[in-house]
Scaffold this motif. Structure first.
Motif, PDB file in Angstrom:
ATOM      1  N   MET A   1       7.547  -6.925 -14.829  1.00 32.00           N
ATOM      2  CA  MET A   1       6.431  -7.408 -14.221  1.00 32.00           C
ATOM      3  C   MET A   1       5.420  -6.391 -14.025  1.00 32.00           C
ATOM      4  SD  MET A   1       5.880  -8.726 -10.258  1.00 32.00           S
ATOM      5  CE  MET A   1       7.093 -10.211 -10.476  1.00 32.00           C
ATOM      6  N   GLU A   2       4.092  -6.598 -14.801  1.00 32.37           N
ATOM      7  CA  GLU A   2       2.976  -5.954 -14.910  1.00 32.37           C
ATOM      8  C   GLU A   2       2.085  -6.323 -13.729  1.00 32.37           C
ATOM      9  OE1 GLU A   2       2.715  -3.353 -17.015  1.00 32.37           O
ATOM     10  OE2 GLU A   2       4.725  -4.143 -17.937  1.00 32.37           O
ATOM     11  N   LEU A   3       1.658  -5.451 -13.212  1.00 29.41           N
ATOM     12  CA  LEU A   3       0.551  -5.560 -11.887  1.00 29.41           C
ATOM     13  C   LEU A   3      -0.883  -4.651 -12.068  1.00 29.41           C
ATOM     14  CD1 LEU A   3       3.226  -4.750  -8.894  1.00 29.41           C
ATOM     15  CD2 LEU A   3       2.598  -6.966  -9.899  1.00 29.41           C
ATOM     16  N   ARG A   4      -1.761  -5.256 -11.654  1.00 28.72           N
ATOM     17  CA  ARG A   4      -3.247  -4.812 -11.562  1.00 28.72           C
ATOM     18  C   ARG A   4      -3.441  -4.723 -10.146  1.00 28.72           C
ATOM     19  NH1 ARG A   4      -8.232  -6.678 -10.924  1.00 28.72           N
ATOM     20  NH2 ARG A   4      -7.544  -8.568 -10.966  1.00 28.72           N
ATOM     21  N   PHE A   5      -3.631  -3.571  -9.710  1.00 27.64           N
ATOM     22  CA  PHE A   5      -4.348  -3.460  -8.095  1.00 27.64           C
ATOM     23  C   PHE A   5      -5.571  -4.431  -8.185  1.00 27.64           C
ATOM     24  CE2 PHE A   5      -7.060  -1.163  -5.334  1.00 27.64           C
ATOM     25  CZ  PHE A   5      -6.444  -1.471  -4.096  1.00 27.64           C
ATOM     26  N   MET A   6      -5.770  -5.165  -7.265  1.00 22.10           N
ATOM     27  CA  MET A   6      -7.106  -6.007  -7.081  1.00 22.10           C
ATOM     28  C   MET A   6      -7.944  -5.302  -5.808  1.00 22.10           C
ATOM     29  SD  MET A   6      -5.565  -9.617  -7.201  1.00 22.10           S
ATOM     30  CE  MET A   6      -7.324 -10.264  -6.958  1.00 22.10           C
ATOM     31  N   TYR A   7      -7.221  -4.995  -4.604  1.00 26.19           N
ATOM     32  CA  TYR A   7      -7.974  -4.294  -3.307  1.00 26.19           C
ATOM     33  C   TYR A   7      -6.937  -4.318  -2.211  1.00 26.19           C
ATOM     34  CZ  TYR A   7      -8.139  -9.382  -2.582  1.00 26.19           C
ATOM     35  OH  TYR A   7      -7.904 -10.748  -2.559  1.00 26.19           O
ATOM     36  N   LYS A   8      -7.312  -3.337  -1.325  1.00 26.28           N
ATOM     37  CA  LYS A   8      -6.443  -3.382   0.028  1.00 26.28           C
ATOM     38  C   LYS A   8      -7.291  -3.572   1.286  1.00 26.28           C
ATOM     39  CE  LYS A   8      -7.471   1.615   0.084  1.00 26.28           C
ATOM     40  NZ  LYS A   8      -6.924   2.950   0.150  1.00 26.28           N
ATOM     41  N   THR A   9      -6.720  -3.656   2.357  1.00 23.75           N
ATOM     42  CA  THR A   9      -7.603  -4.155   3.537  1.00 23.75           C
ATOM     43  C   THR A   9      -8.756  -3.375   3.789  1.00 23.75           C
ATOM     44  OG1 THR A   9      -7.151  -4.631   5.717  1.00 23.75           O
ATOM     45  CG2 THR A   9      -5.883  -2.788   5.153  1.00 23.75           C
ATOM     46  N   ARG A  10      -9.656  -3.859   4.350  1.00 21.70           N
ATOM     47  CA  ARG A  10     -10.906  -3.209   4.455  1.00 21.70           C
ATOM     48  C   ARG A  10     -10.733  -1.993   5.412  1.00 21.70           C
ATOM     49  NH1 ARG A  10     -13.261  -8.580   4.377  1.00 21.70           N
ATOM     50  NH2 ARG A  10     -14.513  -8.656   2.348  1.00 21.70           N
ATOM     51  N   ASP A  11      -9.881  -1.871   6.201  1.00 20.83           N
ATOM     52  CA  ASP A  11      -9.694  -1.096   7.535  1.00 20.83           C
ATOM     53  C   ASP A  11      -8.620   0.114   7.028  1.00 20.83           C
ATOM     54  OD1 ASP A  11     -11.047  -2.410   9.311  1.00 20.83           O
ATOM     55  OD2 ASP A  11      -9.415  -3.402   9.886  1.00 20.83           O
ATOM     56  N   SER A  12      -8.333   0.089   5.645  1.00 23.25           N
ATOM     57  CA  SER A  12      -7.590   1.135   5.037  1.00 23.25           C
ATOM     58  C   SER A  12      -8.216   2.644   5.011  1.00 23.25           C
ATOM     59  CB  SER A  12      -7.109   0.595   3.877  1.00 23.25           C
ATOM     60  OG  SER A  12      -6.591   1.631   3.107  1.00 23.25           O
ATOM     61  N   ASN A  13      -7.316   3.648   5.151  1.00 23.73           N
ATOM     62  CA  ASN A  13      -7.877   4.677   4.776  1.00 23.73           C
ATOM     63  C   ASN A  13      -6.980   5.528   3.762  1.00 23.73           C
ATOM     64  OD1 ASN A  13      -9.890   5.141   6.902  1.00 23.73           O
ATOM     65  ND2 ASN A  13      -8.278   5.311   8.296  1.00 23.73           N
ATOM     66  N   ILE A  14      -5.942   5.831   4.169  1.00 21.32           N
ATOM     67  CA  ILE A  14      -4.991   6.516   3.038  1.00 21.32           C
ATOM     68  C   ILE A  14      -3.536   6.255   3.414  1.00 21.32           C
ATOM     69  CG2 ILE A  14      -4.140   8.799   2.129  1.00 21.32           C
ATOM     70  CD1 ILE A  14      -6.907   9.994   2.858  1.00 21.32           C
ATOM     71  N   GLY A  15      -2.800   5.484   2.179  1.00 21.11           N
ATOM     72  CA  GLY A  15      -1.375   5.272   2.342  1.00 21.11           C
ATOM     73  C   GLY A  15      -1.269   4.066   3.571  1.00 21.11           C
ATOM     74  N   ASN A  16      -0.134   3.659   3.466  1.00 25.28           N
ATOM     75  CA  ASN A  16       0.464   2.533   4.318  1.00 25.28           C
ATOM     76  C   ASN A  16      -0.459   1.249   4.660  1.00 25.28           C
ATOM     77  OD1 ASN A  16       2.469   1.559   6.111  1.00 25.28           O
ATOM     78  ND2 ASN A  16       1.494   2.314   7.690  1.00 25.28           N
ATOM     79  N   CYS A  17      -0.963   0.734   3.311  1.00 27.09           N
ATOM     80  CA  CYS A  17      -2.016  -0.188   3.357  1.00 27.09           C
ATOM     81  C   CYS A  17      -1.798  -1.570   2.910  1.00 27.09           C
ATOM     82  CB  CYS A  17      -3.319   0.406   2.569  1.00 27.09           C
ATOM     83  SG  CYS A  17      -3.972   2.046   3.198  1.00 27.09           S
ATOM     84  N   PRO A  18      -1.861  -2.754   3.532  1.00 23.12           N
ATOM     85  CA  PRO A  18      -1.755  -3.994   2.967  1.00 23.12           C
ATOM     86  C   PRO A  18      -2.725  -4.083   1.753  1.00 23.12           C
ATOM     87  CG  PRO A  18      -1.741  -4.096   5.401  1.00 23.12           C
ATOM     88  CD  PRO A  18      -2.147  -2.755   5.032  1.00 23.12           C
ATOM     89  N   ALA A  19      -2.179  -4.748   0.693  1.00 25.47           N
ATOM     90  CA  ALA A  19      -3.080  -4.614  -0.503  1.00 25.47           C
ATOM     91  C   ALA A  19      -2.522  -6.087  -1.576  1.00 25.47           C
ATOM     92  CB  ALA A  19      -2.526  -3.545  -1.304  1.00 25.47           C
ATOM     93  N   MET A  20      -3.418  -6.372  -2.320  1.00 26.13           N
ATOM     94  CA  MET A  20      -3.094  -7.461  -3.107  1.00 26.13           C
ATOM     95  C   MET A  20      -3.097  -6.889  -4.801  1.00 26.13           C
ATOM     96  SD  MET A  20      -2.951 -11.017  -3.132  1.00 26.13           S
ATOM     97  CE  MET A  20      -3.940 -12.044  -2.296  1.00 26.13           C
ATOM     98  N   TYR A  21      -2.435  -7.669  -5.443  1.00 25.30           N
ATOM     99  CA  TYR A  21      -2.187  -7.247  -6.978  1.00 25.30           C
ATOM    100  C   TYR A  21      -2.235  -8.376  -7.665  1.00 25.30           C
ATOM    101  CZ  TYR A  21      -0.393  -2.683  -4.983  1.00 25.30           C
ATOM    102  OH  TYR A  21      -0.159  -1.634  -4.070  1.00 25.30           O
ATOM    103  N   GLU A  22      -2.640  -8.314  -9.087  1.00 25.77           N
ATOM    104  CA  GLU A  22      -2.363  -9.371  -9.928  1.00 25.77           C
ATOM    105  C   GLU A  22      -1.449  -9.245 -10.879  1.00 25.77           C
ATOM    106  OE1 GLU A  22      -5.176 -12.049 -13.052  1.00 25.77           O
ATOM    107  OE2 GLU A  22      -5.723 -10.169 -12.537  1.00 25.77           O
TER     108      GLU A  22
END
Length: 69
Positions: A1-22
């Motif tokens: 499976m090939e993934l492209r990072f789309m974005y993470k939660t707006r409240d994210s700083n560094i690491g441990n961040c909910p995110a979405m990938y295509e």
């Protein structure tokens, strides 16, 4: 499976961040990164298969799906 990072939660700083990938490979779709649900909450889900899991993500991770990068 090939993934492209789309974005993470707006409240994210560094690491441990909910995110979405295509998923850019043939199977298509999306992968959502979030916090694993505990057993009590997993029991509330319908028809969860043995190979499936469920995660919690902040609303902005899903709501941003329609935004341009």
């Amino acid at each position: 499976m090939e993934l492209r990072f789309m974005y993470k939660t707006r409240d994210s700083n560094i690491g441990n961040c909910p995110a979405m990938y295509e998923v850019t490979s043939a199977e298509g779709g999306y992968v959502v990164q979030g916090k694993r649900l505990g057993l009590r909450d997993r029991r509330k889900l319908r028809d969860l298969g043995r190979s499936e899991t469920a995660v919690w993500v902040p609303a902005d991770v899903i709501e941003r799906a329609g935004e341009a990068e």
